[in-house]
Design an enzyme around this catalytic site. Structure first.
Site, PDB file in Angstrom:
ATOM      1  N   GLU A  91      21.180  11.130  37.524  1.00  0.00           N
ATOM      2  CA  GLU A  91      21.195  11.373  38.970  1.00  0.00           C
ATOM      3  C   GLU A  91      22.379  12.281  39.233  1.00  0.00           C
ATOM      4  O   GLU A  91      23.533  11.843  39.169  1.00  0.00           O
ATOM      5  CB  GLU A  91      21.293  10.048  39.728  1.00  0.00           C
ATOM      6  CG  GLU A  91      21.086  10.186  41.235  1.00  0.00           C
ATOM      7  CD  GLU A  91      22.386  10.308  41.983  1.00  0.00           C
ATOM      8  OE1 GLU A  91      22.725  11.453  42.364  1.00  0.00           O
ATOM      9  OE2 GLU A  91      23.070   9.303  42.177  1.00  0.00           O
ATOM     10  N   CYS A 120      26.698  12.656  46.896  1.00  0.00           N
ATOM     11  CA  CYS A 120      25.712  13.438  46.150  1.00  0.00           C
ATOM     12  C   CYS A 120      24.548  13.849  47.039  1.00  0.00           C
ATOM     13  O   CYS A 120      23.793  14.753  46.702  1.00  0.00           O
ATOM     14  CB  CYS A 120      25.210  12.643  44.944  1.00  0.00           C
ATOM     15  SG  CYS A 120      24.482  11.048  45.363  1.00  0.00           S
TER      16      CYS A 120
END
Length: 682
Positions: free
Chosen positions: A255, A294
């Site tokens: 990720e 993120c």
């Protein structure tokens, strides 16, 4: 100055040779020394596999879920201790809420999933597959916990959420974990783990912690283990390509930080609520966690005629934002987590500044509250303008991990989709519009390069969780640059830690393995009647064979009068030409209702109530003169938890209802759920 310790093999260990000195992100003062030098990772991973894995696999999904709930409640009671230390990471109270209570919320969410799994250590997946004409050979799938260990390598920006959102999933699946947070903020992760260890809620060995850089932690990883990584795409790809991970076929969930976008719909005007929502959402993504997410918006994509309006509105909102010491009254934006991160961000800003103009510079237009810019890791927000985003492409390649974003124009929604795609894969993109057709077009065109798409408008804004908030029951991850991985995602996420295995054999054998009745398996007659038996006494496959009933036209008329269902196929024999029916046909729900009348034992007993119906099918028309009977079979048993000491101990029993006619053909089949009292009420 204290040492941040590692929790491995059942003990807290302080390692020599300091590898990193953690500093207060607000004051710059050193607060802790961090090291993982000398740790024996082969022994650590094996300890987790044997000690923690063995204990977790003995527990059922229900027990593991209850364990998560207990842990969530325990940590909630102690959350203020975590908030206090979280200020040192530069986070405001609201920033810490996302990290701390968001992480605990993941535990609660996955605890609730226990009700969707069986009260067994394994899971039966999907439907029976019939593999032979005579029915003596069938197939199915079971899912069992992998016999390895999960190694979670997490980023610095969410030291609590990053750990809890991952372990919630692997622990529910029955797999232990070693967590390696970033050494930059591992002091906060360590504090949470100390409380977890002290609680003694988790079996020993199910959670271990490496607080230092963890060099070599992946060397002893082998087949059966799972690795997850959250952080930069470059580092993640290097780790994912390690030869022994490929050789051992180790799943690697990546990720990565990505160039996420938010698009203002072309039908929006500055007077619409959606315009204000767009500005508010962009502002939040720039200032929350000082842009260190993120999922933060790095590319602001707007209709070209609204560029100036968006620039002005966003600048006005940023000017009113108080930045500084997160403990100070009214401060809504804190510091970056480390001075190292500030240095990295400055390099990215230089690259972006070579191609684009700065239209808002917080260094000039914002005041720092009760803090020192040099001592702390502060970076003021910066907004760039890219008037030619198809030619000036650094904005689609460089991610400034901080309070930085770029506004760029589009001429058509097709162009907006193209600009989003130039990021080469994102965790999330949002579109703000009240036009559902516009939202539909954009979503379907942009979905292939996004892990998540948020559609925001006036109708959902009040309850929307926002662009930057991944939710436990939805997938978090994305294609391409975002890593191509998945985290969370509800039941789907749990499956990542389970081995799915096809099983084949006789229906009796598959019934014994799965503890779910399989079509074609033996059906011994139940004695006494199934409705006279307590939950513990019921056996999978035991069956009640009812007496029979011959359906009449009077049954059809009476049921129509009672239900109000006068559909022509039941009531008008002259309207059947060109249909599937030869003559008037009995209502399907009459057949099911009559079946209940045949199989129910009316006397008071352990059955408390009917809980619902699953998988109801009407497979053959029932005409007047047909004679029907029922086979009622114990299909599956699911124990329930007592909600209070005074609650009735009970379980849910799934009964397979097979209604057949005088030829032996099944005319209707359903699974009914009943709540059945337990003999043992303790």
């Amino acid at each position: 100055m204290r040492k941040v310790e590692n929790y491995v093999m059942g003990q807290w260990i302080s390692c020599p040779d300091v590898e990193y000195v953690a500093r207060n992100a607000v004051t710059g003062e050193p607060i802790a020394e961090v090291s993982s030098v000398g740790l024996d990772y082969a022994s650590i991973l094996e300890y987790g596999r044997k000690k923690g894995g063995t204990a977790l696999r003995k527990m059922t999904f229900r027990e593991r879920g209850q364990m998560l709930k207990n842990l969530a409640l325990y940590l909630t009671e102690r959350k203020e201790v975590f908030y206090e230390l979280s200020y040192a990471t530069g986070a405001t109270r609201s920033d810490s809420w996302i990290d701390i209570e968001g992480g605990i919320g993941n535990l609660f969410s996955y605890a609730s999933l226990r009700r969707q799994f069986p009260d067994k250590p394994f899971h039966v997946d999907g439907q029976t597959v019939h593999l032979s004409k005579g029915g003596s050979f069938i197939g199915h799938h079971i899912m069992v916990p992998k016999r390895g260990i999960a190694v979670h390598i997490n980023a610095f920006n969410f030291p609590v959420w990053g750990m809890l959102e991952k372990i919630a999933v692997n622990l529910l699946a029955g797999m232990p974990a070693v967590v390696k947070p970033s050494e930059y903020t591992s002091y906060l992760t360590e504090l949470v783990v100390r409380h977890i260890v002290d609680s003694q809620i988790l079996p020993e060995g199910s959670l271990q912690l490496v607080t230092g850089p963890g060099r070599g932690i992946l060397d002893p990883v082998r087949n059966g283990d799972v690795v997850t990584f959250t952080g930069s795409a470059a580092t993640g790809k290097k780790l994912k390509a390690l030869p022994h991970l490929l050789e051992e076929s180790v799943p690697f969930n990546l990720e990565a930080d990505s160039l996420n976008a938010s698009v203002l719909g072309e039908t929006v005007t500055p007077n619409d609520p959606e315009f204000d929502l767009f500005i508010k959402e962009i502002h939040r993504e720039i200032t929350v966690k000082a842009g260190q997410k993120c999922t933060a918006v790095r590319r602001i994509i707007v209709p070209e005629h609204l560029m100036e309006a968006v620039e002005k509105a966003l600048a006005d909102r940023l000017r009113s934002t108080r930045m500084g010491n997160p403990r100070a009254e009214g401060v809504r934006m804190g510091a970056l987590a480390t001075h190292i991160q500030r240095e990295r961000l400055q390099k990215h800003l230089e690259v972006l500044a070579d191609e684009m103009d700065v239209v808002f510079d917080g260094d000039r237009e914002m005041e720092l509250i009760e803090a020192d810019m040099e001592r702390g890791a502060f970076v003021a927000p910066k907004i760039f303008r890219n008037s030619d985003p198809f030619r000036k492409t650094a904005v689609h390649e460089v991610e400034p991990f901080g309070p930085v974003s770029t506004i760029m124009p589009y001429k058509s929604l097709e162009e907006a989709v193209e600009l989003v795609a130039m990021g080469k894969g994102s965790l999330v993109t949002s579109i703000v519009t009240n036009d559902d057709r516009e939202a539909s077009y954009f979503t379907l065109e942009a979905a292939h390069l996004n892990g998540r798409i948020l559609v925001l408008n006036r109708r959902c804004a009040k309850e929307s969780t926002g662009h930057g908030s991944p939710m436990p029951m939805l997938t978090h991850g994305g294609p391409g640059r975002a890593g191509g991985g998945e985290e969370m995602g509800g039941i789907r996420g749990v499956y990542h830690y389970l081995q799915r295995t096809a099983i084949q054999g006789h229906p009796d054998t598959i019934t014994e393995i799965t503890q779910i009745y399989q079509p074609g398996a033996s059906r011994p007659e139940a004695v006494p009647h199934l409705f006279r038996q307590y939950f513990e006494d019921l056996k999978i496959g035991d069956t009640v064979y009812t007496h029979k009933h011959t359906v009449t036209e009077a049954d059809i008329v009476n049921f129509a009068n009672l239900s109000g269902d006068n559909f022509y196929a039941h009531m008008d024999a002259t309207s059947l030409e060109g249909t599937l029916f030869e003559r008037r046909v009995a209502h399907g729900y009459f057949v099911l209702s009559k079946a209940a009348g045949l199989f129910v034992d009316p006397k008071k007993g352990p059955v408390l109530l009917n809980y619902g119906i699953e998988e109801c099918r009407f497979t053959k028309p029932v005409y007047p003169g047909a004679t029907i009977g029922v086979k009622l079979t114990v299909k599956e048993k699911i124990s329930q938890e007592k909600r209070s000491p005074d609650d009735i101990a009970r379980g849910i029993v799934k009964f397979y209802v097979d209604v057949y006619d005088e030829t032996g053909d099944t005319v209707a089949a359903a699974t009914i759920l009943t709540m059945v009292k337990k003999r043992n009420q303790e």
